[in-house]
Design a protein around this motif. Structure first.
Motif, short mmCIF file in Angstrom:
data_model
loop_
_atom_site.label_atom_id
_atom_site.label_comp_id
_atom_site.label_asym_id
_atom_site.label_seq_id
_atom_site.Cartn_x
_atom_site.Cartn_y
_atom_site.Cartn_z
N ALA A 142 13.27 39.17 10.39
CA ALA A 142 14.38 40.10 10.20
C ALA A 142 14.89 40.04 8.77
O ALA A 142 15.17 41.07 8.14
CB ALA A 142 15.51 39.79 11.18
N TYR A 143 15.03 38.83 8.23
CA TYR A 143 15.47 38.70 6.83
C TYR A 143 14.44 39.30 5.88
O TYR A 143 14.80 40.04 4.95
CB TYR A 143 15.72 37.24 6.48
CG TYR A 143 16.01 37.05 5.00
CD1 TYR A 143 17.29 37.30 4.50
CD2 TYR A 143 15.01 36.68 4.11
CE1 TYR A 143 17.56 37.16 3.15
CE2 TYR A 143 15.27 36.55 2.75
CZ TYR A 143 16.54 36.79 2.28
OH TYR A 143 16.81 36.67 0.94
N LEU A 153 23.26 41.13 -0.60
CA LEU A 153 24.55 40.92 0.06
C LEU A 153 24.53 39.65 0.91
O LEU A 153 25.39 38.76 0.77
CB LEU A 153 24.89 42.13 0.93
CG LEU A 153 26.11 41.99 1.85
CD1 LEU A 153 27.38 41.75 1.04
CD2 LEU A 153 26.26 43.22 2.74
N VAL A 154 23.56 39.53 1.81
CA VAL A 154 23.58 38.41 2.76
C VAL A 154 23.24 37.08 2.10
O VAL A 154 23.64 36.03 2.61
CB VAL A 154 22.63 38.67 3.95
CG1 VAL A 154 23.07 39.89 4.74
CG2 VAL A 154 21.17 38.81 3.51
N ASP A 155 22.54 37.10 0.98
CA ASP A 155 22.21 35.85 0.30
C ASP A 155 23.46 35.08 -0.11
O ASP A 155 23.42 33.85 -0.23
CB ASP A 155 21.36 36.12 -0.94
CG ASP A 155 19.90 36.43 -0.62
OD1 ASP A 155 19.50 36.24 0.54
OD2 ASP A 155 19.17 36.86 -1.54
N PRO A 201 26.06 29.48 6.12
CA PRO A 201 25.50 30.57 5.32
C PRO A 201 24.79 31.55 6.24
O PRO A 201 24.15 31.15 7.21
CB PRO A 201 24.51 29.85 4.40
CG PRO A 201 24.12 28.60 5.15
CD PRO A 201 25.36 28.20 5.91
N VAL A 202 24.93 32.83 5.96
CA VAL A 202 24.24 33.83 6.78
C VAL A 202 22.73 33.74 6.58
O VAL A 202 21.96 34.07 7.47
CB VAL A 202 24.78 35.24 6.46
CG1 VAL A 202 23.95 36.32 7.15
CG2 VAL A 202 26.24 35.34 6.90
#
Length: 311
Positions: A142-143, A153-155, A201-202
């Protein structure tokens, strides 16, 4: 129809066959009788297959009981306590029982503590005559499939996970009446008896493979620095990426099935489509380490000491 992922590999105990069951996640393992007496070579092959396919299904394991289940998973790490708040069967075994509720929402096991379990295992006991499947999703894939703007953004994004924010309970359409309802209510109260909150962390770096995986699921309460509405919108956007059907595998349990899966790289969902029939499994999880972001920062405990759960 399944596709052969790897050629059969000879081991000291016979022939271990790994058969891919979906394009992005999941494999069936044949030729292994599970227990605590497997050779080091066989254990290493199983671990390698799990890291590659994320979810492994072993069929025909009716001989397993609680002791041999525990002996087998000990070959892969140190078992946690059954659960941070919920009483288990013996020290390490958590009953997964439809009489206590149905976890029919997407989650990674126990993300509300700092040391998320590394590996989870499930053994079937009582299966309904229909339904009751489990679906897994690959959080690494998914990542990797995110467009660059979303990766950027998610990093840098962090999320608060808590056991006080239970999507499984919130999604229930109506209270259960009678004795079963009392059992569900008691389970929910026990589940929330001690509050745990952890910032993760995401995006975490997998400690064995170095892959980047999304850390989300139904224990996420809010993203750090975003308000509730913004968090909800972004959460659903990212969760939809994780649970896209092409990123999942759905397993229809049979008697004697056993699942071993990488809890650091997956989410799962128990489908509640079996009416009032009983569904019982046993779960044992193995201790993991504190997630680390791509910048090397470790998860932060906000509330609750879970050292008794995973040392």
């Amino acid at each position: 129809m399944t596709l052969q992922a790897d050629l059969p590999t000879r081991t000291e105990t016979g022939t271990v066959t790994v058969t891919r069951v979906a394009g992005h996640i999941g494999a069936r393992i044949d030729g292994v009788r599970l227990g605590g007496d497997l050779s080091a070579g066989t254990v290493e092959q199983i671990r390698a297959a799990m890291l590659k396919h994320k979810v492994l299904i072993f069929s025909g394991q009716q001989h397993l009981d609680d002791d041999s289940h525990l002996a087998f998973v000990r070959l892969f790490g140190e078992p946690t306590a059954a659960h941070p708040t919920v009483r288990g069967e013996a020290t390490h075994i958590l009953p997964v029982d439809s009489e206590r509720g149905k976890a029919n929402s997407w989650h990674t096991d126990v993300t509300f503590v700092d040391r998320i379990p590394a590996i989870s295992s499930l053994r079937t006991l009582t299966l309904p005559p229909y339904g009751g499947t489990t679906v897994w999703a690959n959080t690494v894939a998914a990542y990797e499939a995110l467009p660059v703007p979303l990766k950027n953004l998610v990093d840098q994004l962090w999320a608060v996970h808590t056991n006080q924010f239970d999507y499984a309970a919130a999604q229930k359409a109506a209270p259960v009446a009678g004795e079963d309802g009392d059992k569900v209510a008691a389970y929910r109260a026990e589940f929330r008896s001690t509050t745990y909150e952890t910032e993760h962390p995401v995006v975490r770096v997998h400690p064995e493979t170095g892959e980047r995986a999304l850390v989300l699921g139904h224990f996420v309460r809010q993203f750090v620095g975003l308000d509730a509405k913004e968090s909800q919108t972004l959460f659903h956007l990212l969760q939809d990426r994780v649970t896209r059907l092409e990123n999942t595998v759905r397993w229809n349990w049979s008697e004697g099935d056993f699942a071993l899966f990488d809890n650091r790289a997956t989410q799962h969902y128990a489908v509640a489509d079996y009416d009032d029939h009983r569904r019982r499994l046993r779960r044992i999880t193995l201790a993991g380490d504190v997630p680390v972001s791509i910048d090397g920062a470790r998860s932060i405990v906000r509330q609750g000491d879970a050292s008794h759960y995973s040392n």
